[in-house]
Design an enzyme around this catalytic site. Structure first.
Site, short mmCIF file in Angstrom:
data_model
loop_
_atom_site.label_atom_id
_atom_site.label_comp_id
_atom_site.label_asym_id
_atom_site.label_seq_id
_atom_site.Cartn_x
_atom_site.Cartn_y
_atom_site.Cartn_z
N LYS A 86 16.20 -29.48 24.45
CA LYS A 86 16.37 -29.77 22.99
C LYS A 86 17.08 -31.13 22.82
CE LYS A 86 15.50 -25.30 21.26
NZ LYS A 86 16.04 -24.29 20.17
N GLU A 109 2.14 -22.36 24.39
CA GLU A 109 3.00 -23.41 24.11
C GLU A 109 2.86 -24.49 25.17
OE1 GLU A 109 6.67 -20.57 22.37
OE2 GLU A 109 7.03 -21.48 24.36
N ASN A 120 21.01 -25.33 20.30
CA ASN A 120 21.07 -24.51 21.59
C ASN A 120 20.35 -24.84 22.82
OD1 ASN A 120 18.59 -23.84 20.99
ND2 ASN A 120 18.88 -21.44 20.71
N HIS A 165 14.82 -24.42 25.01
CA HIS A 165 14.02 -23.26 24.42
C HIS A 165 13.49 -22.70 25.66
CE1 HIS A 165 10.55 -21.30 22.23
NE2 HIS A 165 9.70 -21.95 23.31
N TYR A 218 6.73 -24.06 15.82
CA TYR A 218 7.69 -23.14 15.30
C TYR A 218 7.03 -22.31 14.29
CZ TYR A 218 11.40 -24.22 18.54
OH TYR A 218 12.27 -24.55 19.44
P1 CMP Z 1 14.13 -21.04 20.29
O1 CMP Z 1 14.44 -20.30 21.45
O2 CMP Z 1 13.87 -22.60 20.25
O3 CMP Z 1 13.50 -20.46 19.35
C1 CMP Z 1 13.58 -20.51 18.01
C2 CMP Z 1 14.75 -21.22 17.57
O4 CMP Z 1 15.31 -21.13 16.16
C3 CMP Z 1 15.73 -20.73 18.41
O5 CMP Z 1 15.76 -21.33 19.65
C4 CMP Z 1 17.11 -21.26 17.48
O6 CMP Z 1 17.41 -22.77 17.79
C5 CMP Z 1 16.69 -21.46 16.25
N1 CMP Z 1 17.57 -20.42 15.52
C6 CMP Z 1 17.33 -19.02 15.73
N2 CMP Z 1 17.97 -18.15 14.68
C7 CMP Z 1 18.53 -19.25 14.03
C8 CMP Z 1 19.63 -19.32 12.90
N3 CMP Z 1 20.12 -18.19 12.60
N4 CMP Z 1 20.02 -20.48 12.38
C9 CMP Z 1 19.50 -21.58 12.87
N5 CMP Z 1 18.46 -21.56 13.95
C10 CMP Z 1 18.14 -20.42 14.68
#
Ligand code: CMP
Length: 141
Positions: free
Chosen positions: A10, A127, A113, A116, A50
């Site tokens: 990311k 995806e 984070n 993904h 998403y």
């Molecule tokens: P990802 O695995 O990319 O899939 C969905 C994404 O939404 C997740 O990683 C997080 O980065 C984001 N996400 C999920 N929960 C939250 C939250 N409570 N606040 C902000 N981002 C979130």
């Protein structure tokens, strides 16, 4: 059970110079990279990718972030790839991610984070297809 999964390094991880370190984790965990490209996701692409989270409180923040700068999209192969990659990256929230996982070591928050990973074989296929054409994937080895 499939041997394919989809990953994104990311924007936070690319910006922080962690792409190479995360590649090392991918390789040392035994994944083969079938496709990889550095992209700047458009907002429309992030919203489409998403779409399952549309309406959730973090949706706008998530799609703005994912389209804010470059990210690396990857198609990965390994036995049981979806669960193997999820184990390698750790829990969505880095505070809950196990020692030695990518998110534990490189993520800064639940929103930013680092990586993904697909959550099912069905979504992995979708995806990969969202970002790669067939000719961009190594399929003959
Ligand atoms: P990802 O695995 O990319 O899939 C969905 C994404 O939404 C997740 O990683 C997080 O980065 C984001 N996400 C999920 N929960 C939250 C939250 N409570 N606040 C902000 N981002 C979130």
């Amino acid at each position: 059970m499939s041997n394919l999964t989809f990953a994104i390094i990311k924007p936070d991880a690319v910006k922080n110079g962690n792409t190479g370190k995360i590649y090392d984790r991918i390789i040392s965990a035994g994944f083969k990279i079938l496709g990889a490209k550095l992209i700047r996701m458009t907002l429309a692409q992030a919203q489409g990718f998403y779409a399952i989270h549309e309406g959730k409180p973090f949706y706008d923040e998530l799609t703005d972030f994912m389209s804010s700068s470059q990210s690396m999209v990857l198609a990965l192969e390994k036995d049981n790839a979806v669960s193997a990659w999820r184990e390698t990256i750790g829990a969505t929230n880095p505070e809950e991610a196990a020692e030695g996982t990518i998110r534990r070591d490189f993520a800064t928050s639940i929103g930013e984070n680092a990586v993904h990973g697909s959550d099912s074989d069905e979504n992995a296929k979708k995806e990969i297809g969202f970002f790669f054409s067939k000719s961009e994937l190594i399929t003959n080895q």
